[in-house]
Design a protein around this motif. Structure first.
Motif, PDB file in Angstrom:
ATOM      1  N   THR A 125       0.778   3.670  -3.251  1.00  0.00           N
ATOM      2  CA  THR A 125      -0.327   4.584  -3.550  1.00  0.00           C
ATOM      3  C   THR A 125       0.172   6.015  -3.763  1.00  0.00           C
ATOM      4  OG1 THR A 125      -0.615   4.724  -1.168  1.00  0.00           O
ATOM      5  CG2 THR A 125      -2.175   3.331  -2.363  1.00  0.00           C
ATOM      6  N   ASN A 170      -6.060   0.364   9.924  1.00  0.00           N
ATOM      7  CA  ASN A 170      -6.579  -0.883   9.371  1.00  0.00           C
ATOM      8  C   ASN A 170      -7.008  -1.809  10.506  1.00  0.00           C
ATOM      9  OD1 ASN A 170      -4.329   0.119   7.333  1.00  0.00           O
ATOM     10  ND2 ASN A 170      -5.797  -1.066   6.160  1.00  0.00           N
ATOM     11  N   HIS A 176      -5.187  -1.840  -1.803  1.00  0.00           N
ATOM     12  CA  HIS A 176      -5.202  -0.401  -1.530  1.00  0.00           C
ATOM     13  C   HIS A 176      -6.136   0.276  -2.519  1.00  0.00           C
ATOM     14  CE1 HIS A 176      -2.563  -0.032  -5.032  1.00  0.00           C
ATOM     15  NE2 HIS A 176      -1.872  -1.049  -4.538  1.00  0.00           N
ATOM     16  N   TYR A 177      -6.309   1.603  -2.366  1.00  0.00           N
ATOM     17  CA  TYR A 177      -7.366   2.276  -3.116  1.00  0.00           C
ATOM     18  C   TYR A 177      -7.121   2.365  -4.617  1.00  0.00           C
ATOM     19  CZ  TYR A 177      -4.818   6.702  -3.608  1.00  0.00           C
ATOM     20  OH  TYR A 177      -3.916   7.663  -3.957  1.00  0.00           O
ATOM     21  N   LYS A 187       0.855   4.746   3.808  1.00  0.00           N
ATOM     22  CA  LYS A 187       0.515   3.360   3.406  1.00  0.00           C
ATOM     23  C   LYS A 187      -0.884   3.423   2.772  1.00  0.00           C
ATOM     24  CE  LYS A 187       4.261   1.749   5.532  1.00  0.00           C
ATOM     25  NZ  LYS A 187       4.872   3.074   5.631  1.00  0.00           N
ATOM     26  N   GLY A 188      -1.845   2.724   3.363  1.00  0.00           N
ATOM     27  CA  GLY A 188      -3.189   2.733   2.791  1.00  0.00           C
ATOM     28  C   GLY A 188      -3.856   4.094   2.835  1.00  0.00           C
ATOM     29  N   ARG A 243      -0.079   0.598  10.292  1.00  0.00           N
ATOM     30  CA  ARG A 243      -1.441   0.360   9.756  1.00  0.00           C
ATOM     31  C   ARG A 243      -2.445   0.238  10.901  1.00  0.00           C
ATOM     32  NH1 ARG A 243       2.129  -2.696   6.731  1.00  0.00           N
ATOM     33  NH2 ARG A 243       2.336  -1.997   4.569  1.00  0.00           N
ATOM     34  N   ASP A 269       0.845  -1.206   0.000  1.00  0.00           N
ATOM     35  CA  ASP A 269       0.000   0.000   0.000  1.00  0.00           C
ATOM     36  C   ASP A 269       0.877   1.252   0.000  1.00  0.00           C
ATOM     37  OD1 ASP A 269       0.909  -0.512   2.548  1.00  0.00           O
ATOM     38  OD2 ASP A 269      -1.078  -0.680   3.459  1.00  0.00           O
ATOM     39  N   ASN A 284      -5.705  -5.616   5.056  1.00  0.00           N
ATOM     40  CA  ASN A 284      -5.460  -5.436   3.614  1.00  0.00           C
ATOM     41  C   ASN A 284      -4.264  -6.232   3.103  1.00  0.00           C
ATOM     42  OD1 ASN A 284      -3.543  -3.818   4.926  1.00  0.00           O
ATOM     43  ND2 ASN A 284      -3.428  -2.390   3.216  1.00  0.00           N
ATOM     44  N   ASP A 288     -10.675  -1.867   1.148  1.00  0.00           N
ATOM     45  CA  ASP A 288      -9.424  -2.604   0.904  1.00  0.00           C
ATOM     46  C   ASP A 288      -9.483  -3.977   1.584  1.00  0.00           C
ATOM     47  OD1 ASP A 288      -8.625  -0.283  -0.303  1.00  0.00           O
ATOM     48  OD2 ASP A 288      -7.311   0.363   1.340  1.00  0.00           O
TER      49      ASP A 288
END
Ligand code: TLP
Length: 347
Positions: A13, A178, A325-326, A203-204, A175, A10, A285, A258
């Motif tokens: 991104t 998350n 991830h997105y 990250k994410g 994370r 991630d 994720n 995710d």
């Protein structure tokens, strides 16, 4: 080759359109003088969200963890951490080099947890021969254990044990949002007993750069000095903090997507001949797959998939890692699964 589906991490991104706009418009100043309003706002916002007194914007998760370790510990002290933790595995032994501390590792279980007995046993007693325990480090979610989340109760128990010995606890929360999303809890509750937390924006959460270290005001003041010593005193870093603010206020809300995609991917990988996935570990994720049954090493899988436009990472001789991830939506996951099945059946 059609488009690349990048599931290596991630961290790949890129900043969103809203982030780029906020970066362009960011009000800035010299942060070493404490004069960057956007950095100040990011630090205050992160501290507020995490329920801590103060925050410090740092360049990376690695720097946030290193500053955490050296600010808590004096030279020669021992830091207890998981044998598969990121700090031990992937941060170049920075605590030993810069802070003169020793790493004392404790084996995590399949889901990334330790028992209280392990912690009790690892914390040093008063014997004259022993080094002094300076810190316990936790990681939530746990990267090498497949993004597994540690519950509020388990976190609290470890903190209580450490604190009973006057040992502080640092969380590598690269994370942590998350983990909170998976647990369905407010992140503030999850870290309530923890003394310092490093949370990653890049990250994410999509920011191009940065992490925030949060904790007590007095701790963050000392951490700020250590950041300067490491060359991490940035100047008009409000351009970066502006993106980080969007990470904290917007991007944290979409992580469940995710996690859904990771689950979809894991279920699909289970159908691929020769790959094994422990679904119990697929909580956030990250998806780890064991390639042993396929007769191919992780590196061979990485290379074959790369040729077909799917990027992943190897995490051991026979372990491959996928991170959602997105930038990869549900159809991207389905496309990746089709490619993976094709490779498995020799196409
Ligand atoms: N992890 C990266 C690699 O270093 C392995 C990744 O792709 O997952 N703590 C945890 C739990 C992490 O996963 C990472 C990055 C860090 C700290 C370090 O963050 P950065 O890369 O910002 O220094």
């Amino acid at each position: 080759m059609s488009k690349i589906i990048d599931l290596r991490s991630d961290t790949v991104t890129k900043p969103t359109a809203a982030m780029r706009e906020a970066m362009y418009k960011a009000e800035v100043g010299d942060d070493v003088y404490g004069e960057d309003p956007t950095v100040n706002k990011l630090e205050e916002t992160a501290a507020e969200i995490m329920g801590k007194e103060a925050g410090l914007f740092v360049t990376s998760g690695t720097m946030g963890n290193l500053i955490g370790v050296i600010t808590h510990c004096s030279r020669g002290q021992e830091v207890i951490m998981g044998a598969e933790s990121h700090i031990f595995y992937y941060e170049v032994g920075g605590g030993a080099i810069v802070g003169g501390v020793m790493y004392h590792t404790v084996a995590e279980d399949r889901l990334g947890k330790f028992t209280l007995e392990q912690i009790e046993h690892a914390i040093r007693g008063k014997n004259i021969h022993y080094p002094v325990t300076g810190l316990v480090c936790l990681e939530n979610s746990h990267n090498r254990k497949g993004g597994t989340a540690m519950s509020i109760e388990a976190t609290k128990e470890i903190c209580d044990t450490a604190h009973a010995h006057d040992v502080p606890v640092h969380l590598d929360g690269a994370r942590v949002f998350n983990a909170a999303t998976y647990l369905g809890k407010d992140v503030r509750e999850l870290v309530a007993e923890i003394d310092s937390v490093q949370l990653c924006l890049s990250k994410g959460l999509g920011a191009p750069v940065g992490s925030v270290l949060v904790g007590k005001r007095e701790f963050i003041e000392r951490a700020r000095k250590n950041r300067k010593m490491l060359g991490g005193g940035m100047r008009q870093s409000g351009v970066l903090a502006a993106a980080g603010l969007i990470s904290l206020t917007e991007m944290t809300k979409r992580l469940a997507e995710d996690h859904y995609n990771a689950h979809l991917l894991a279920k699909g990988l289970q159908q691929v001949k020769g790959l094994e996935v422990d679904l119990e570990t697929v909580q956030t994720n990250i998806v780890m797959a064991d390639t042993t049954g396929s007769g191919r090493t992780a590196d061979e899988w990485v290379a074959s998939l790369k040729q077909k436009g799917v990027l992943i990472n190897s995490m051991g001789a026979y372990t491959i890692r996928f991170v959602t991830h997105y930038e990869v939506d549900r159809s991207g996951i389905e496309e990746a699964l089709t490619t993976i099945s094709g490779i498995s059946s020799g196409n």
